[in-house]
Design an enzyme around this catalytic site. Structure first.
Site, PDB file in Angstrom:
ATOM      1  N   GLU A 270       0.844  -1.193   0.000  1.00  0.00           N
ATOM      2  CA  GLU A 270       0.000   0.000   0.000  1.00  0.00           C
ATOM      3  C   GLU A 270       0.884   1.250   0.000  1.00  0.00           C
ATOM      4  O   GLU A 270       1.635   1.490   0.936  1.00  0.00           O
ATOM      5  CB  GLU A 270      -0.886  -0.024   1.263  1.00  0.00           C
ATOM      6  CG  GLU A 270      -1.587   1.262   1.576  1.00  0.00           C
ATOM      7  CD  GLU A 270      -2.333   1.215   2.920  1.00  0.00           C
ATOM      8  OE1 GLU A 270      -2.316   0.163   3.592  1.00  0.00           O
ATOM      9  OE2 GLU A 270      -2.918   2.237   3.282  1.00  0.00           O
TER      10      GLU A 270
ATOM     11  N   ASP B 123      -1.346  -1.261   5.793  1.00  0.00           N
ATOM     12  CA  ASP B 123      -1.331  -0.772   7.166  1.00  0.00           C
ATOM     13  C   ASP B 123      -2.300  -1.588   8.021  1.00  0.00           C
ATOM     14  O   ASP B 123      -3.319  -2.065   7.535  1.00  0.00           O
ATOM     15  CB  ASP B 123      -1.790   0.696   7.220  1.00  0.00           C
ATOM     16  CG  ASP B 123      -0.745   1.616   6.604  1.00  0.00           C
ATOM     17  OD1 ASP B 123       0.400   1.165   6.420  1.00  0.00           O
ATOM     18  OD2 ASP B 123      -1.089   2.779   6.299  1.00  0.00           O
TER      19      ASP B 123
END
Ligand code: 0RA
Length: 646
Positions: free
Chosen positions: A434, A512
């Site tokens: 990400e 995350d």
């Protein structure tokens, strides 16, 4: 016959029986598939299947399943009770034969639906052989009988232990931890999903499911009651509850009279995905087969005939393909086959040719009636089919463009990919990361020999809501396709994947550890689920688990993945450690990221599996669909993969 021969025969038989049970313990995977989480849960399904058979024969209507305080499982029904009278050939009670002989099953009852298929129907003796302890209790003809076993061997002959006015069978077993070495802990969610599925597939039965391992704040056990009066019709409503229907009600039929009982239910929704779930004898046939073939041909034939006659296709400049009739379709097909032949890689593909035509005819009849009686719905369906055909042409162009770009783009690999040097895909892994900054850290921290990094920019496209050509035009998605080396489907079959070209056997999603991160993982997983299902099915997809905390004091440091670990680490350091909470991957340096999340010796990877395709589909449609409230609640309550990770 002389005494001696009789004696020899008897001992030969008993040796065979012993060998049968020993063989189950020596080669458990041959009987239950594997000895991991899946195989463990299979034990429960096997026992429940027997009670379901008793119910399908019309002899019982209630089944209770519980996970007990001590981790064992009890299955109880209100059927006729397994017979306990002497089995003449074996010289012991029928119950003992069923419990301790391989292949005895419940098959001595001719008119039952006992139909073994796939791994089901191997018999309750297999469960017994793989349990450290098992107890059968039978309530029959006013009496209660009992027998106990250890690792499949009876501890005493069946005995009467009391009187009762109840009827039925109760089975309690403790799985053997020397066989199920990975775990013997049953998952509430996995069992609950299967009990729900069974109640939809066998309408009229009540299944109660209770977990007695812990109580809630009110002092009560977690428990659910599953009962479906309308069967597949209700199942469709459950599955499609988060999608917007385009027809007024679920189209369904139940032919339980003929040689091959067929039940079908379907609905059309506004989405672009096709969702067909097929079952044979209550087993989910992931790979489809002849019943699915019959369904497709019946659907295509009937809709095409109606569309042609209606004149709605007159101005169309191109052919309608089979796929077009199934866009936005959710359907369930359930057939009962006496001697199913299962084929395919996972033995979940029905091979019996004689099934095609009854299913095709039943589906045709059902649809013809519906279209005739509901002309407005009929028109909406045909319009949807035409739109699908137009979109397919657009998607084909987009796909050809992707493939052209891939071929011309010098080796074809996306510029953002930092590849590894190893060439053997079996040893290679790729991290989908990400954000560009975390991607940069991962690039520094990785072992470049076998680890590749592909950073993804922010939120990737929600494929659940996008038309196919938009999916193929999306840059991030194209990057994933080209990095993995697999090409997009062909014009004939948009879902065919050349998985043998896969460049990395581990595809690891690294996001995350927060709500946004789990949203992004879900988007990526949705894409895999809809466009590269084989990738998940063949076990190539993983989710990385970055730590939540760094606990540090002096030169001591420990990472923690949850609050308990954090507090324990703090205690180990004397209680006054500095605690850093990682808000995202970006807060870790390359060394920390390697140590915690990328080093194969220390990292934890969660393999993504598809336990129940139907449930996975429902969860994805909920998470990625239009309705916000259920999605928010789900994402906040669960890790995204809670329901798809066994
Ligand atoms: C065959 C014959 C009869 C009962 C059963 C099977 C039976 C098996 C299971 C397994 C779980 N629950 C069950 N309940 C019943 C008895 C036939 C009769 O009473 O005439």
């Amino acid at each position: 016959m002389s005494e001696e021969i009789k004696k020899n025969n008897y001992s030969a038989d008993s040796i065979q029986a012993l060998e049968g049970m020993e063989h189950v313990r020596m080669r458990p995977s041959m009987y239950i598939g594997d000895v991991g989480v899946r195989g463990l849960h299979h034990l429960v399904y096997e026992v429940v299947d027997n009670s379901i058979d008793e119910a399908m024969g019309g002899h019982c209507d209630t089944i209770g399943v519980s996970i007990n305080e001590d981790g064992s499982v009890t299955v109880e029904d209100n059927g006729r009770g397994i017979p306990v009278d002497l089995h003449k050939k074996e010289g012991v009670s029928a119950l003992e034969v069923v419990m301790t002989k391989i292949g005895a099953g419940g098959k001595f009852d001719k008119d039952s639906y006992k139909v073994s298929g796939g791994l089901h129907g191997v018999g309750v003796s297999v469960v017994n052989a793989l349990s450290v302890h098992m107890k059968s209790t039978v309530f029959r003809e006013g009496k209660i009988y009992e027998q106990e076993y250890e690792r499949g061997k009876s501890l005493y002959p069946v005995k009467q232990i009391g009187e009762t006015d109840k009827r039925g069978t109760r089975q309690t077993f403790y799985p053997d931890n020397t066989i199920f070495t990975q775990t013997t802990e049953f998952s509430y969610d996995t069992l609950s999903a299967r009990m729900r599925e069974l109640s939809f597939l066998n309408k009229g039965i009540t299944i109660t499911f209770t977990d007695k391992r812990e109580v809630d704040e009110k002092g009560e056990f977690r428990s659910e009651v599953f009962h479906s009066t309308e069967g597949l019709k209700e199942y469709i409503r459950y599955l499609d509850g988060n999608r917007e229907p385009i027809v007024s009600h679920v189209i369904s039929m139940d032919h339980d009279k003929g040689e091959i009982p067929v039940e079908v239910a379907l609905i059309y929704n506004t989405s672009y995905t096709e969702n067909i779930f097929s079952y044979v004898n209550n087993i989910n046939t992931h790979e489809g087969g002849t019943h699915l073939q019959g369904f497709r041909s019946g659907l295509t034939r009937t809709l095409k005939k109606y569309a042609d006659a209606s004149g709605l296709l007159d101005k169309l400049k191109f052919e309608i393909a089979g796929d077009d009739f199934r866009e936005g379709l959710t359907a369930i097909i359930s057939v009962k086959v006496a001697e199913p032949q299962f084929e395919g890689q996972t033995k979940t593909k029905l091979g019996n040719r004689e099934v095609v035509s009854p299913v095709s005819q039943a589906v045709g009849e059902m649809l013809e009636n519906y279209l005739e009686e509901n002309p407005n719905d009929a028109k909406l369906i045909i319009q949807k089919v035409i739109l699908a055909a137009q979109a397919r042409h657009a998607a084909k162009k987009a796909r050809e463009m992707v493939q052209r770009k891939t071929v011309m783009g010098g080796g074809g690999l996306p510029g953002k990919l930092s590849d590894c040097s190893e060439q053997d895909p079996a040893r290679c892994e790729v991290y989908l990361v990400e954000g560009d900054s975390a991607g940069g850290t991962a690039k520094q921290g990785r072992d470049r020999n076998f680890q590749a990094i592909l950073p993804l920019r922010g939120k990737i496209l929600n494929v659940e809501k996008a038309m196919h050509h938009k999916v193929f035009e999306n840059e991030e998605i194209r990057n994933i396709f080209t990095a993995l080396g697999v090409t997009v489907g062909t014009a004939e079959d948009s879902k065919a994947l050349n998985i043998e070209k896969l460049r990395y056997h581990k595809v690891i999603i690294m996001c995350d550890a927060d709500v946004d991160g789990s949203h992004i993982s879900t988007l990526i997983l949705t894409f895999f689920f809809r466009f590269m299902k084989e990738l998940i099915e063949e076990g190539h997809v993983y989710i990385a688990a970055p730590p939540l905390y760094l606990v540090k004091k002096g030169n001591k440091k420990e990472y923690a993945w949850n609050d308990v670990q954090r507090d324990q680490a703090n205690e180990r350091m004397g209680g006054s450690a500095a605690i850093q909470r990682y808000k995202g991957l970006g807060e870790m340096n390359a060394e920390q990221l390697w140590e915690t999340t990328m080093d194969p010796n220390f990292r934890t990877l969660r393999q993504v599996t598809i336990d129940s395709l139907a449930e996975a589909d429902r969860v994805f449609s909920m998470l990625m669909g239009d309705e916000v409230p259920p999605r928010r609640e789900f994402i906040e309550k669960n890790a995204v993969y809670a329901n798809i990770d066994a």
